[in-house]
Design an enzyme around this catalytic site. Sequence first.
Site, PDB file in Angstrom:
ATOM      1  N   ASP A  41       0.849  -1.141   0.010  1.00 51.78           N
ATOM      2  CA  ASP A  41       0.035  -0.004   0.278  1.00 51.78           C
ATOM      3  C   ASP A  41       0.769   1.035   0.070  1.00 51.78           C
ATOM      4  O   ASP A  41       2.052   1.178   0.387  1.00 51.78           O
ATOM      5  CB  ASP A  41      -0.944   0.057   1.175  1.00 51.78           C
ATOM      6  CG  ASP A  41      -1.860   1.301   1.301  1.00 51.78           C
ATOM      7  OD1 ASP A  41      -2.081   1.864   0.401  1.00 51.78           O
ATOM      8  OD2 ASP A  41      -2.038   1.613   2.512  1.00 51.78           O
ATOM      9  N   SER A  42       0.237   2.226  -0.295  1.00 56.12           N
ATOM     10  CA  SER A  42       1.189   3.653  -0.252  1.00 56.12           C
ATOM     11  C   SER A  42       1.462   3.857   1.316  1.00 56.12           C
ATOM     12  O   SER A  42       2.589   4.523   1.516  1.00 56.12           O
ATOM     13  CB  SER A  42       0.385   4.813  -0.714  1.00 56.12           C
ATOM     14  OG  SER A  42      -0.897   4.990   0.029  1.00 56.12           O
ATOM     15  N   TYR A  60      -0.615   8.153  -2.347  1.00 55.94           N
ATOM     16  CA  TYR A  60      -0.564   7.863  -3.882  1.00 55.94           C
ATOM     17  C   TYR A  60      -1.921   8.544  -4.562  1.00 55.94           C
ATOM     18  O   TYR A  60      -1.644   8.929  -5.572  1.00 55.94           O
ATOM     19  CB  TYR A  60      -0.540   6.666  -4.354  1.00 55.94           C
ATOM     20  CG  TYR A  60       0.875   5.676  -4.149  1.00 55.94           C
ATOM     21  CD1 TYR A  60       2.034   6.120  -3.538  1.00 55.94           C
ATOM     22  CD2 TYR A  60       0.866   4.286  -4.509  1.00 55.94           C
ATOM     23  CE1 TYR A  60       2.992   5.628  -3.222  1.00 55.94           C
ATOM     24  CE2 TYR A  60       1.860   3.364  -4.381  1.00 55.94           C
ATOM     25  CZ  TYR A  60       2.848   4.041  -3.763  1.00 55.94           C
ATOM     26  OH  TYR A  60       4.070   3.260  -3.486  1.00 55.94           O
ATOM     27  N   GLY A  61      -2.649   8.668  -3.546  1.00 55.50           N
ATOM     28  CA  GLY A  61      -4.156   9.254  -4.222  1.00 55.50           C
ATOM     29  C   GLY A  61      -3.898  10.340  -5.004  1.00 55.50           C
ATOM     30  O   GLY A  61      -4.975  10.877  -5.834  1.00 55.50           O
ATOM     31  N   CYS A 105      -4.360  -1.183  -1.897  1.00 50.61           N
ATOM     32  CA  CYS A 105      -4.613   0.116  -2.087  1.00 50.61           C
ATOM     33  C   CYS A 105      -5.463   0.504  -3.400  1.00 50.61           C
ATOM     34  O   CYS A 105      -5.007  -0.161  -4.365  1.00 50.61           O
ATOM     35  CB  CYS A 105      -3.173   0.616  -2.154  1.00 50.61           C
ATOM     36  SG  CYS A 105      -2.956   2.213  -3.000  1.00 50.61           S
ATOM     37  N   ASN A 106      -6.275   1.243  -3.090  1.00 52.46           N
ATOM     38  CA  ASN A 106      -7.389   1.341  -4.313  1.00 52.46           C
ATOM     39  C   ASN A 106      -6.854   2.170  -5.320  1.00 52.46           C
ATOM     40  O   ASN A 106      -6.791   1.607  -6.456  1.00 52.46           O
ATOM     41  CB  ASN A 106      -8.594   2.074  -3.823  1.00 52.46           C
ATOM     42  CG  ASN A 106      -9.434   1.269  -2.919  1.00 52.46           C
ATOM     43  OD1 ASN A 106     -10.280   0.411  -3.634  1.00 52.46           O
ATOM     44  ND2 ASN A 106      -9.533   1.067  -1.610  1.00 52.46           N
ATOM     45  N   GLU A 113      -7.057   9.271   9.962  1.00 55.40           N
ATOM     46  CA  GLU A 113      -5.579   9.147  10.660  1.00 55.40           C
ATOM     47  C   GLU A 113      -5.315   9.857  11.815  1.00 55.40           C
ATOM     48  O   GLU A 113      -4.607   9.758  12.902  1.00 55.40           O
ATOM     49  CB  GLU A 113      -4.689   9.784   9.730  1.00 55.40           C
ATOM     50  CG  GLU A 113      -4.594   8.829   8.515  1.00 55.40           C
ATOM     51  CD  GLU A 113      -3.230   8.814   7.777  1.00 55.40           C
ATOM     52  OE1 GLU A 113      -2.806   9.724   7.952  1.00 55.40           O
ATOM     53  OE2 GLU A 113      -2.987   7.714   6.776  1.00 55.40           O
ATOM     54  N   CYS A 155     -11.681   2.830  -0.451  1.00 56.38           N
ATOM     55  CA  CYS A 155     -10.285   3.188   0.230  1.00 56.38           C
ATOM     56  C   CYS A 155     -10.023   2.347   1.299  1.00 56.38           C
ATOM     57  O   CYS A 155     -11.087   2.199   2.290  1.00 56.38           O
ATOM     58  CB  CYS A 155     -10.487   4.556   0.546  1.00 56.38           C
ATOM     59  SG  CYS A 155      -9.025   5.147   1.485  1.00 56.38           S
ATOM     60  N   HIS A 211      -8.627   2.913   4.150  1.00 56.82           N
ATOM     61  CA  HIS A 211      -8.748   3.420   5.333  1.00 56.82           C
ATOM     62  C   HIS A 211     -10.089   3.599   5.997  1.00 56.82           C
ATOM     63  O   HIS A 211     -10.360   3.503   7.182  1.00 56.82           O
ATOM     64  CB  HIS A 211      -8.406   5.287   5.480  1.00 56.82           C
ATOM     65  CG  HIS A 211      -6.985   5.525   5.387  1.00 56.82           C
ATOM     66  ND1 HIS A 211      -5.922   5.035   4.314  1.00 56.82           N
ATOM     67  CD2 HIS A 211      -6.195   6.124   6.340  1.00 56.82           C
ATOM     68  CE1 HIS A 211      -4.826   5.385   4.775  1.00 56.82           C
ATOM     69  NE2 HIS A 211      -4.967   6.199   5.948  1.00 56.82           N
TER      70      HIS A 211
END
Lengths: 265, 265
Positions: free
Chosen positions: A10-11, A42-43, A73-74, A152, A184, A186
């Site tokens: 993932d990023s 990355y998004g 990671c989407n 976060e 996503c 998250h």
Amino acid sequence: MRNAPLGFFDSGVGGLTVVRAAQRLLPHEDIVYLGDTARVPYGSKSPETIRDFAAEDVRFLLSHHVKAIVIACNTATAHALPALRETFRVPILGVIEPGVEATLADPDTDRVGIIATRGTIRSHAYQHALAQRKTGLIIHAQSAPLLVPLIEEDWLDHAATTAALHTYLDPMVDKGIDALLLACTHYPLLVPTLEKFLPSDVRLIDSATTCAEHLKAELDRLDLLNDSEDRGKLQIHLTDLSEQFEMLARRFLAHPPGKIRRAIL
Amino acid sequence: MRNAPLGFFDSGVGGLTVVRAAQRLLPHEDIVYLGDTARVPYGSKSPETIRDFAAEDVRFLLSHHVKAIVIACNTATAHALPALRETFRVPILGVIEPGVEATLADPDTDRVGIIATRGTIRSHAYQHALAQRKTGLIIHAQSAPLLVPLIEEDWLDHAATTAALHTYLDPMVDKGIDALLLACTHYPLLVPTLEKFLPSDVRLIDSATTCAEHLKAELDRLDLLNDSEDRGKLQIHLTDLSEQFEMLARRFLAHPPGKIRRAIL
């Protein structure tokens, strides 16, 4: 081969929600996780840059002799999955197909909402995959760039989060949706907040859980399920270490992450 | 030498607020700007990683023959300025000293609030610089990680921003502050919102403007002011290009940025 580890990347550390779901379903698998925290997120970056980064991530995991790779990671799935599958021979799974299939598993689903980062929404990967599978489907796609930083910060019940959700979700809820796809990695942490926020008849599809289910089925199909009876081990590598990432890793995994190593790509 | 360009760098496009302030004060200077958008943000990353990135940024600017370098990024100034000054011979200016001096310019300032990214607050660079210059100063430092994403969304008057400001600022406002130091180059865009939000007797110090003033004084002292009468040119290089960054560049500069180039570090 079947007892080699699985690779996840993932990023950042959001992909650990997918690891957590995989650990529940596949408790005997060893896992090597790479979070590219030196270049997270990355998004907001361009498709070319995301493809370059993802190829470096895959090479790192291959150097750990993984038997299959999950793009947890989407954004990276949306932009890099086809290119990675062309370049590398290891089985590579993304988060998009499983989420799309789970969304359409209920045949009464006619109106779907999607929330994700700007990069994922702009890629049209989810919209395209949904529309390909069901004609006449009504799709409301909304980029929700503030949700990752709010999650976060652990501001799950904060007034700022409620205000952001009103901006992102009120228009699609007013028009009516049967399911909301959380596109996503998250967002699984926001599920309790969303359950309170949304009308009770809106189904929530979380791409971490659906990806883990798909992974199990694929490993079974490829005859790659680990046949050990020991509890699988998890190794976490991050391209940048900081207190903040360690704290987030604990929250996303829902248990202590053990020793985290610094990865050099 | 005096007619060589100035180099500016930042983790992203936020440093363009410093460029904008510099263009106002030093209209004849040519400027080369590097935004490391492929690895933005620096604020959540470790000091070692930030120092490595900053050294690469400086090398890129030196390859464009700049006469002096401005670190238009609070996190990079906090963690990398001393190391960069040891490694490179070109004059290198940061954003911290000017902000600290402007804050203490009014001798009646006894209680100072600071808001910044987590990385800047944790470095204690501002707290240390302030405390060194004035004994007995009361300092309230608050990391405000949501403000950058809120500003990038242009949610300057959104309820989510007000809710975040209450969480970040109410405790220090209740205790009493004479000045609030905006220790992040994104924050100048939030000045109108903060002027409405804060009691009218709190002075706002914005590190973009104070840095530009300091730059002018330093160039004068080093006899490096450009003596051309032409309007200076601005060249923007980003390590990743995306629509989002171009849109932000326009907002941070307050005028169209011209052609943006992709930089390879």
